[in-house]
Design an enzyme around this catalytic site. Structure first.
Site, PDB file in Angstrom:
ATOM      1  N   ASN A   7       5.140 -12.186  42.251  1.00  0.00           N
ATOM      2  CA  ASN A   7       4.351 -11.338  41.349  1.00  0.00           C
ATOM      3  C   ASN A   7       3.672 -12.269  40.350  1.00  0.00           C
ATOM      4  O   ASN A   7       4.311 -12.774  39.435  1.00  0.00           O
ATOM      5  CB  ASN A   7       5.312 -10.357  40.657  1.00  0.00           C
ATOM      6  CG  ASN A   7       4.593  -9.417  39.706  1.00  0.00           C
ATOM      7  OD1 ASN A   7       3.381  -9.540  39.494  1.00  0.00           O
ATOM      8  ND2 ASN A   7       5.337  -8.497  39.125  1.00  0.00           N
ATOM      9  N   HIS A 184       2.164   1.429  39.262  1.00  0.00           N
ATOM     10  CA  HIS A 184       3.640   1.421  39.358  1.00  0.00           C
ATOM     11  C   HIS A 184       4.111   2.101  40.648  1.00  0.00           C
ATOM     12  O   HIS A 184       5.235   2.598  40.727  1.00  0.00           O
ATOM     13  CB  HIS A 184       4.318   2.148  38.180  1.00  0.00           C
ATOM     14  CG  HIS A 184       4.031   1.556  36.837  1.00  0.00           C
ATOM     15  ND1 HIS A 184       3.794   2.323  35.713  1.00  0.00           N
ATOM     16  CD2 HIS A 184       3.937   0.275  36.433  1.00  0.00           C
ATOM     17  CE1 HIS A 184       3.573   1.535  34.688  1.00  0.00           C
ATOM     18  NE2 HIS A 184       3.645   0.286  35.088  1.00  0.00           N
ATOM     19  N   LEU A 213       9.567   3.981  32.488  1.00  0.00           N
ATOM     20  CA  LEU A 213       9.310   3.615  31.092  1.00  0.00           C
ATOM     21  C   LEU A 213       9.634   2.144  30.876  1.00  0.00           C
ATOM     22  O   LEU A 213      10.765   1.774  30.542  1.00  0.00           O
ATOM     23  CB  LEU A 213      10.173   4.464  30.143  1.00  0.00           C
ATOM     24  CG  LEU A 213      10.065   5.989  30.283  1.00  0.00           C
ATOM     25  CD1 LEU A 213      11.051   6.681  29.354  1.00  0.00           C
ATOM     26  CD2 LEU A 213       8.639   6.457  29.984  1.00  0.00           C
ATOM     27  N   GLY A 216       4.763  -1.178  30.275  1.00  0.00           N
ATOM     28  CA  GLY A 216       3.808  -0.195  30.772  1.00  0.00           C
ATOM     29  C   GLY A 216       4.620   1.024  31.188  1.00  0.00           C
ATOM     30  O   GLY A 216       5.797   0.890  31.502  1.00  0.00           O
ATOM     31  N   ASP A 286       8.627  -3.617  21.052  1.00  0.00           N
ATOM     32  CA  ASP A 286       9.955  -3.676  21.658  1.00  0.00           C
ATOM     33  C   ASP A 286      10.733  -2.413  21.280  1.00  0.00           C
ATOM     34  O   ASP A 286      11.032  -2.186  20.105  1.00  0.00           O
ATOM     35  CB  ASP A 286      10.703  -4.931  21.180  1.00  0.00           C
ATOM     36  CG  ASP A 286      11.977  -5.144  21.991  1.00  0.00           C
ATOM     37  OD1 ASP A 286      12.600  -4.141  22.408  1.00  0.00           O
ATOM     38  OD2 ASP A 286      12.356  -6.304  22.193  1.00  0.00           O
ATOM     39  N   ARG A 288      13.719  -1.602  21.601  1.00  0.00           N
ATOM     40  CA  ARG A 288      15.029  -1.805  20.958  1.00  0.00           C
ATOM     41  C   ARG A 288      14.902  -1.833  19.443  1.00  0.00           C
ATOM     42  O   ARG A 288      15.626  -1.144  18.727  1.00  0.00           O
ATOM     43  CB  ARG A 288      15.672  -3.117  21.433  1.00  0.00           C
ATOM     44  CG  ARG A 288      16.337  -2.993  22.762  1.00  0.00           C
ATOM     45  CD  ARG A 288      16.615  -4.321  23.353  1.00  0.00           C
ATOM     46  NE  ARG A 288      15.368  -4.977  23.739  1.00  0.00           N
ATOM     47  CZ  ARG A 288      15.240  -5.832  24.741  1.00  0.00           C
ATOM     48  NH1 ARG A 288      16.285  -6.171  25.425  1.00  0.00           N
ATOM     49  NH2 ARG A 288      14.080  -6.346  25.048  1.00  0.00           N
ATOM     50  N   ASN A 339      17.764   1.976  29.903  1.00  0.00           N
ATOM     51  CA  ASN A 339      18.641   1.506  28.821  1.00  0.00           C
ATOM     52  C   ASN A 339      18.712   2.363  27.568  1.00  0.00           C
ATOM     53  O   ASN A 339      19.629   2.198  26.780  1.00  0.00           O
ATOM     54  CB  ASN A 339      18.217   0.096  28.404  1.00  0.00           C
ATOM     55  CG  ASN A 339      18.433  -0.904  29.513  1.00  0.00           C
ATOM     56  OD1 ASN A 339      19.552  -1.072  29.973  1.00  0.00           O
ATOM     57  ND2 ASN A 339      17.371  -1.531  29.974  1.00  0.00           N
ATOM     58  N   GLU A 388      11.492  -3.254  42.123  1.00  0.00           N
ATOM     59  CA  GLU A 388      10.186  -3.388  42.776  1.00  0.00           C
ATOM     60  C   GLU A 388      10.176  -4.557  43.758  1.00  0.00           C
ATOM     61  O   GLU A 388       9.554  -4.491  44.814  1.00  0.00           O
ATOM     62  CB  GLU A 388       9.091  -3.561  41.720  1.00  0.00           C
ATOM     63  CG  GLU A 388       8.891  -2.286  40.915  1.00  0.00           C
ATOM     64  CD  GLU A 388       8.053  -2.462  39.676  1.00  0.00           C
ATOM     65  OE1 GLU A 388       6.844  -2.280  39.756  1.00  0.00           O
ATOM     66  OE2 GLU A 388       8.618  -2.794  38.606  1.00  0.00           O
TER      67      GLU A 388
HETATM   68  P1  AMP Z   1      10.217  -3.507  31.543  1.00  0.00           P
HETATM   69  O1  AMP Z   1       8.705  -3.560  31.427  1.00  0.00           O
HETATM   70  O2  AMP Z   1      10.690  -2.545  32.581  1.00  0.00           O
HETATM   71  O3  AMP Z   1      10.856  -4.849  31.645  1.00  0.00           O
HETATM   72  O4  AMP Z   1      10.735  -2.909  30.136  1.00  0.00           O
HETATM   73  C1  AMP Z   1      10.496  -3.540  28.917  1.00  0.00           C
HETATM   74  C2  AMP Z   1      10.836  -2.601  27.790  1.00  0.00           C
HETATM   75  O5  AMP Z   1      12.211  -2.189  27.911  1.00  0.00           O
HETATM   76  C3  AMP Z   1      10.690  -3.210  26.396  1.00  0.00           C
HETATM   77  O6  AMP Z   1       9.958  -2.339  25.548  1.00  0.00           O
HETATM   78  C4  AMP Z   1      12.136  -3.312  25.914  1.00  0.00           C
HETATM   79  O7  AMP Z   1      12.219  -3.143  24.544  1.00  0.00           O
HETATM   80  C5  AMP Z   1      12.770  -2.128  26.614  1.00  0.00           C
HETATM   81  N1  AMP Z   1      14.224  -2.235  26.646  1.00  0.00           N
HETATM   82  C6  AMP Z   1      14.992  -3.149  27.269  1.00  0.00           C
HETATM   83  N2  AMP Z   1      16.301  -2.956  26.967  1.00  0.00           N
HETATM   84  C7  AMP Z   1      16.353  -1.880  26.126  1.00  0.00           C
HETATM   85  C8  AMP Z   1      17.396  -1.167  25.457  1.00  0.00           C
HETATM   86  N3  AMP Z   1      18.676  -1.519  25.581  1.00  0.00           N
HETATM   87  N4  AMP Z   1      17.058  -0.107  24.680  1.00  0.00           N
HETATM   88  C9  AMP Z   1      15.784   0.259  24.543  1.00  0.00           C
HETATM   89  N5  AMP Z   1      14.748  -0.360  25.140  1.00  0.00           N
HETATM   90  C10 AMP Z   1      15.025  -1.416  25.928  1.00  0.00           C
END
Ligand code: AMP
Length: 400
Positions: A7, A184, A213, A216, A286, A288, A339, A388
């Site tokens: 990728n 996606h 989620l 993107g 982010d 989190r 998460n 993926e």
């Molecule tokens: P991805 O694009 O699937 O890798 O997801 C990235 C997103 O997942 C980012 O906005 C991270 O902040 C969020 N993320 C990862 N771990 C957590 C968590 N424990 N709680 C909330 N959001 C999370």
């Protein structure tokens, strides 16, 4: 059979080496900051197992060719790799973001396919050119391998015309291909197949709403195992609130920004793609940290979560209407979906009149594929971690 999944982003290369058809991951890694002085290469052999070996190096990697050559060296390195030679790779599966109307399924790469991917670049200017570089570099290095393209748009080729057409003059669709393509798709396809298996339903009878989620984000309405609607469109900008992308807005906002506030078109493009979404609402993309701030009572962060989850809830209702029957399940996936218990809970809050009821305790549990709805919930709620890379490896393997 050894299948390498690649990728390629504008400044990154993500890769996983699979032993197919077992689906066992032999190596995985990420090259970041390609083109910068401090590029980072993180490589793992036998990841997430007792035998895991991790290797990190920070050297300047001036371009994708240098990066991919280094990856090939690591794959055959006695300490970090698993191969005797790069020639042992039989297939390279490439993630390609935009396949337009030309590619409705996984395709072996030929010169004609590469020309078409290039032609589609204006529709995905950040992704398709990078994907093409990945293909050309892999062709030079993995000379024994067949190169396969797996398109992010392909799974949504089943959308009916009323879902994929915009209400703009017909000629813009007929002559210029302006329509909903959706993205996606590899993730939505993987989730759909896993859900059929977990719910013990034939794929062609499965009705679900998938909610991806990540940074993107997108949702899809799946009827009889096929995507019939999705939130991303011609480009990956509309629909849900994302990390830095706005999702749905009134297109009139663009004219207001331009004509009344004096923003240029490149400024508006950057604003909606890079400065909006969670970042625009809470100053941070982010999830989190935004959640932590909201839990500590930060009003801005609380509002950002409310807007983010209200949009998801609205589309759950819309997609239940599109499916035309109570779906078997609503499924959450990707970084946030897998998460964040808070986001899942807020997204389905108040939907018991639609037969959707989350179980607060089950929702708090972590890790793996799990059902998080109450026993009474007519529509099951699931968390299914997406994969993926495995889906791309399977698609490439099945094609050949
Ligand atoms: P991805 O694009 O699937 O890798 O997801 C990235 C997103 O997942 C980012 O906005 C991270 O902040 C969020 N993320 C990862 N771990 C957590 C968590 N424990 N709680 C909330 N959001 C999370």
């Amino acid at each position: 059979m050894k299948v390498l999944v690649i990728n390629t982003g504008s400044s990154s290369i993500k890769y996983q080496l699979f032993d197919m058809p077992k689906g066992a991951v032999l190596c995985t890694g990420l090259v970041e900051k390609v083109g910068e002085d401090e590029s980072i290469l993180t490589h793992k052999k036998y990841p997430d197992s007792d035998e895991e070996v991790k290797h990190i190096e920070t050297n300047p990697i001036k371009d994708h060719t240098v990066g991919m050559n280094r990856v090939a060296e690591l794959l055959i390195d006695p300490a970090w790799g698993v191969l005797g030679s790069a020639k042992e790779i039989d297939l390279v599966g490439h993630r390609v973001v935009h396949g337009g109307e030309s590619f409705s399924s996984t395709t072996e790469i030929t010169q004609e396919v590469k020309d078409k991917i290039k032609e589609l670049s204006p529709l995905a200017p950040l992704h398709n050119p990078a994907n093409l570089i990945g293909i050309e570099v892999a062709e030079q290095i993995f000379t024994n391998a067949r190169q396969i393209a797996v398109f992010d748009t392909a799974f949504h080729h089943s959308l009916p015309e009323e879902a994929y057409r915009y209400a703009i003059p017909n000629s813009l669709y007929e002559e210029n291909g302006i329509r909903v393509y959706g993205f996606h798709g590899t993730s939505h396809r993987y989730i759909t197949k896993r859900a059929a298996s977990l719910l013990d339903k034939p794929l062609n009878k499965l009705n679900i709403v998938t909610i991806h989620l990540g940074n993107g984000a997108s949702m899809a309405a799946i009827k009889n195992g096929k995507s019939i609607d999705t939130t991303l469109g011609l480009t990956p900008l509309p629909g849900l609130v994302m990390g830095t992308r706005s999702g749905d807005i009134d297109p009139g906002v663009i004219f207001y920004l331009n004509e009344t506030l004096g923003y240029s078109l490149p400024e508006i493009k950057s604003l909606l793609n890079k400065e909006s979404g969670l970042k625009g609402l809470a100053g941070d993309n982010d999830m989190r940290s935004v959640t932590e701030r909201a839990e500590a009572g930060d009003k801005e962060a609380m509002l950002a979560l409310a807007i983010y989850t209200y949009r998801i809830k609205k589309y759950i209702g819309a997609y239940m209407a599109a499916i035309g029957a109570k779906p078997d399940a609503v499924v959450f996936t990707a970084g946030v979906g897998e998460n964040s218990a808070v986001i899942r809970s807020m997204s389905v809050d108040g939907l018991s009149h639609l037969g959707i009821e989350i179980d607060a305790e089950l929702n708090k549990a972590r890790g793996g594929e799990r059902k998080i709805s109450t026993l009474e919930s007519a529509v099951a709620i699931w968390v299914i971690p997406t994969n993926e890379e495995l889906e791309i490896a399977r698609q490439a393997f099945e094609l050949t």
